[in-house]
Design a protein around this motif. Sequence first.
Motif, PDB file in Angstrom:
ATOM      1  N   VAL A 271      15.710 103.421   9.564  1.00  0.00           N
ATOM      2  CA  VAL A 271      16.564 102.540   8.757  1.00  0.00           C
ATOM      3  C   VAL A 271      17.698 103.322   8.116  1.00  0.00           C
ATOM      4  CG1 VAL A 271      16.621 101.057   6.711  1.00  0.00           C
ATOM      5  CG2 VAL A 271      14.714 100.880   8.327  1.00  0.00           C
ATOM      6  N   CYS A 272      17.408 104.545   7.648  1.00  0.00           N
ATOM      7  CA  CYS A 272      18.397 105.353   6.927  1.00  0.00           C
ATOM      8  C   CYS A 272      19.093 106.379   7.819  1.00  0.00           C
ATOM      9  CB  CYS A 272      17.731 106.062   5.754  1.00  0.00           C
ATOM     10  SG  CYS A 272      17.016 104.951   4.526  1.00  0.00           S
ATOM     11  N   GLU A 273      18.755 106.396   9.103  1.00  0.00           N
ATOM     12  CA  GLU A 273      19.390 107.311  10.062  1.00  0.00           C
ATOM     13  C   GLU A 273      19.263 108.770   9.625  1.00  0.00           C
ATOM     14  OE1 GLU A 273      23.359 106.102  11.042  1.00  0.00           O
ATOM     15  OE2 GLU A 273      22.836 103.973  11.103  1.00  0.00           O
ATOM     16  N   ARG A 274      18.025 109.171   9.325  1.00  0.00           N
ATOM     17  CA  ARG A 274      17.780 110.540   8.880  1.00  0.00           C
ATOM     18  C   ARG A 274      16.992 111.302   9.930  1.00  0.00           C
ATOM     19  NH1 ARG A 274      21.529 111.572   6.576  1.00  0.00           N
ATOM     20  NH2 ARG A 274      20.534 113.565   6.027  1.00  0.00           N
ATOM     21  N   PRO A 275      17.173 112.630  10.018  1.00  0.00           N
ATOM     22  CA  PRO A 275      16.490 113.438  11.028  1.00  0.00           C
ATOM     23  C   PRO A 275      14.999 113.585  10.736  1.00  0.00           C
ATOM     24  CG  PRO A 275      17.737 114.844   9.543  1.00  0.00           C
ATOM     25  CD  PRO A 275      18.101 113.432   9.199  1.00  0.00           C
ATOM     26  N   ALA A 276      14.277 114.089  11.735  1.00  0.00           N
ATOM     27  CA  ALA A 276      12.815 114.156  11.647  1.00  0.00           C
ATOM     28  C   ALA A 276      12.332 115.065  10.536  1.00  0.00           C
ATOM     29  CB  ALA A 276      12.242 114.618  12.987  1.00  0.00           C
ATOM     30  N   GLU A 277      13.115 116.099  10.174  1.00  0.00           N
ATOM     31  CA  GLU A 277      12.654 117.018   9.133  1.00  0.00           C
ATOM     32  C   GLU A 277      12.716 116.409   7.731  1.00  0.00           C
ATOM     33  OE1 GLU A 277      16.970 118.306  10.092  1.00  0.00           O
ATOM     34  OE2 GLU A 277      15.181 117.605  11.169  1.00  0.00           O
ATOM     35  N   GLU A 278      13.308 115.239   7.609  1.00  0.00           N
ATOM     36  CA  GLU A 278      13.318 114.534   6.326  1.00  0.00           C
ATOM     37  C   GLU A 278      12.205 113.484   6.344  1.00  0.00           C
ATOM     38  OE1 GLU A 278      17.155 113.213   5.070  1.00  0.00           O
ATOM     39  OE2 GLU A 278      18.140 115.079   5.677  1.00  0.00           O
ATOM     40  N   ARG A 279      11.410 113.461   5.289  1.00  0.00           N
ATOM     41  CA  ARG A 279      10.259 112.566   5.217  1.00  0.00           C
ATOM     42  C   ARG A 279      10.368 111.668   3.994  1.00  0.00           C
ATOM     43  NH1 ARG A 279       5.665 117.275   6.233  1.00  0.00           N
ATOM     44  NH2 ARG A 279       6.661 118.200   8.091  1.00  0.00           N
ATOM     45  N   GLY A 280      10.274 110.384   4.223  1.00  0.00           N
ATOM     46  CA  GLY A 280      10.401 109.425   3.137  1.00  0.00           C
ATOM     47  C   GLY A 280       9.355 109.640   2.060  1.00  0.00           C
ATOM     48  N   ALA A 281       9.768 109.526   0.812  1.00  0.00           N
ATOM     49  CA  ALA A 281       8.857 109.741  -0.314  1.00  0.00           C
ATOM     50  C   ALA A 281       8.845 108.567  -1.289  1.00  0.00           C
ATOM     51  CB  ALA A 281       9.231 111.024  -1.059  1.00  0.00           C
ATOM     52  N   TYR A 282      10.020 108.031  -1.617  1.00  0.00           N
ATOM     53  CA  TYR A 282      10.115 106.938  -2.576  1.00  0.00           C
ATOM     54  C   TYR A 282      11.206 105.971  -2.138  1.00  0.00           C
ATOM     55  CZ  TYR A 282       7.829 110.304  -5.753  1.00  0.00           C
ATOM     56  OH  TYR A 282       6.983 111.221  -6.324  1.00  0.00           O
ATOM     57  N   VAL A 283      10.977 104.692  -2.428  1.00  0.00           N
ATOM     58  CA  VAL A 283      12.000 103.656  -2.253  1.00  0.00           C
ATOM     59  C   VAL A 283      12.219 103.049  -3.635  1.00  0.00           C
ATOM     60  CG1 VAL A 283      12.603 101.484  -1.135  1.00  0.00           C
ATOM     61  CG2 VAL A 283      11.287 103.215   0.125  1.00  0.00           C
ATOM     62  N   ILE A 284      13.453 103.162  -4.161  1.00  0.00           N
ATOM     63  CA  ILE A 284      13.704 102.807  -5.554  1.00  0.00           C
ATOM     64  C   ILE A 284      14.827 101.773  -5.646  1.00  0.00           C
ATOM     65  CG2 ILE A 284      14.300 103.684  -7.844  1.00  0.00           C
ATOM     66  CD1 ILE A 284      13.293 106.427  -6.931  1.00  0.00           C
ATOM     67  N   PRO A 285      14.484 100.487  -5.753  1.00  0.00           N
ATOM     68  CA  PRO A 285      15.517  99.487  -6.039  1.00  0.00           C
ATOM     69  C   PRO A 285      16.098  99.718  -7.436  1.00  0.00           C
ATOM     70  CG  PRO A 285      13.496  98.464  -5.226  1.00  0.00           C
ATOM     71  CD  PRO A 285      13.164  99.884  -5.556  1.00  0.00           C
ATOM     72  N   VAL A 286      17.413  99.472  -7.559  1.00  0.00           N
ATOM     73  CA  VAL A 286      18.105  99.698  -8.831  1.00  0.00           C
ATOM     74  C   VAL A 286      19.012  98.515  -9.122  1.00  0.00           C
ATOM     75  CG1 VAL A 286      19.642 101.212 -10.136  1.00  0.00           C
ATOM     76  CG2 VAL A 286      18.145 102.186  -8.368  1.00  0.00           C
ATOM     77  N   GLY A 287      18.995  98.046 -10.354  1.00  0.00           N
ATOM     78  CA  GLY A 287      19.901  96.973 -10.750  1.00  0.00           C
ATOM     79  C   GLY A 287      19.589  96.526 -12.164  1.00  0.00           C
ATOM     80  N   TYR A 288      20.302  95.498 -12.612  1.00  0.00           N
ATOM     81  CA  TYR A 288      19.971  94.883 -13.888  1.00  0.00           C
ATOM     82  C   TYR A 288      18.816  93.905 -13.680  1.00  0.00           C
ATOM     83  CZ  TYR A 288      24.327  96.747 -15.773  1.00  0.00           C
ATOM     84  OH  TYR A 288      25.333  97.590 -16.185  1.00  0.00           O
ATOM     85  N   PRO A 289      17.942  93.753 -14.669  1.00  0.00           N
ATOM     86  CA  PRO A 289      16.881  92.743 -14.527  1.00  0.00           C
ATOM     87  C   PRO A 289      17.487  91.351 -14.385  1.00  0.00           C
ATOM     88  CG  PRO A 289      16.495  94.181 -16.426  1.00  0.00           C
ATOM     89  CD  PRO A 289      17.897  94.448 -15.961  1.00  0.00           C
ATOM     90  N   ALA A 290      16.830  90.504 -13.611  1.00  0.00           N
ATOM     91  CA  ALA A 290      17.270  89.118 -13.501  1.00  0.00           C
ATOM     92  C   ALA A 290      17.081  88.417 -14.844  1.00  0.00           C
ATOM     93  CB  ALA A 290      16.462  88.394 -12.424  1.00  0.00           C
ATOM     94  N   PRO A 291      17.926  87.442 -15.169  1.00  0.00           N
ATOM     95  CA  PRO A 291      17.726  86.686 -16.408  1.00  0.00           C
ATOM     96  C   PRO A 291      16.312  86.100 -16.445  1.00  0.00           C
ATOM     97  CG  PRO A 291      19.847  86.147 -15.430  1.00  0.00           C
ATOM     98  CD  PRO A 291      19.113  86.982 -14.415  1.00  0.00           C
TER      99      PRO A 291
END
Length: 227
Positions: free
Chosen positions: A188-208
């Motif tokens: 999905v992120c087009e990263r090479p094999a030596e990079e290993r996913g560790a965290y997925v962090i959504p960022v934004g303002y809270p919804a009302p």
Amino acid sequence: MVHTTQSDQGPTPHPTVPLRPMRVTAQQAEERAETFHALMERRRTVRDFDPGPLPDGVLEWAVRTASTAPSGAHVQPWRFVVLTDPARKRRLREAAEAEEREFYGRRASDEWLEALAPLGTDAHKPFLETAPAVIVVFEVHKGPRTPRPYYTKESVGIAVGFLLATLHQAGLATLTHTPSPMRFLNEVCERPAEERGAYVIPVGYPAPGARVPDLRRKPLDEVMIVL
């Protein structure tokens, strides 16, 4: 004349620069620590995001701050991939939800599912699309252009702590999502094999009207021991 070899002299010292320590009084030190605690005590994991845009420059400063974290041998084995493109975020959500369905349906033990129940989580991860940005954090391992890292998980974990604190300081909400396995993140992120996913962090303002579970943190005497 006696010629001294490098082995006689020992290792060549690395260059140093003067330390620039922060000068604070004892009273200021406690006041600053208490003030920072009051800020961070309000940090909560958020799953309902406002899709509106983020302020310019905030993510860049947050990643710069994360990159000041200590790391084993100062290798700095992290990569922060910021996703804002809606199509890319949809691909991320679809792949993550496929793994989560496996987790909730087959891989997770009853004990684990019971521990998660108060949080109200399930395989649906709409926040991966609704948040205006998603930061995917990779551990960078040895590769054609990257050195061998040391204490990789510890180093990246500290950097992510800095990242979350900075984003909270800026008034933004976050969530730390850790799908398992994470191999799909490289595609999905087009990263090479030596990079290993560790965290997925959504960022934004809270919804009302966003709500969070009614949780309590452990008191100090349960987490701190002075010997």
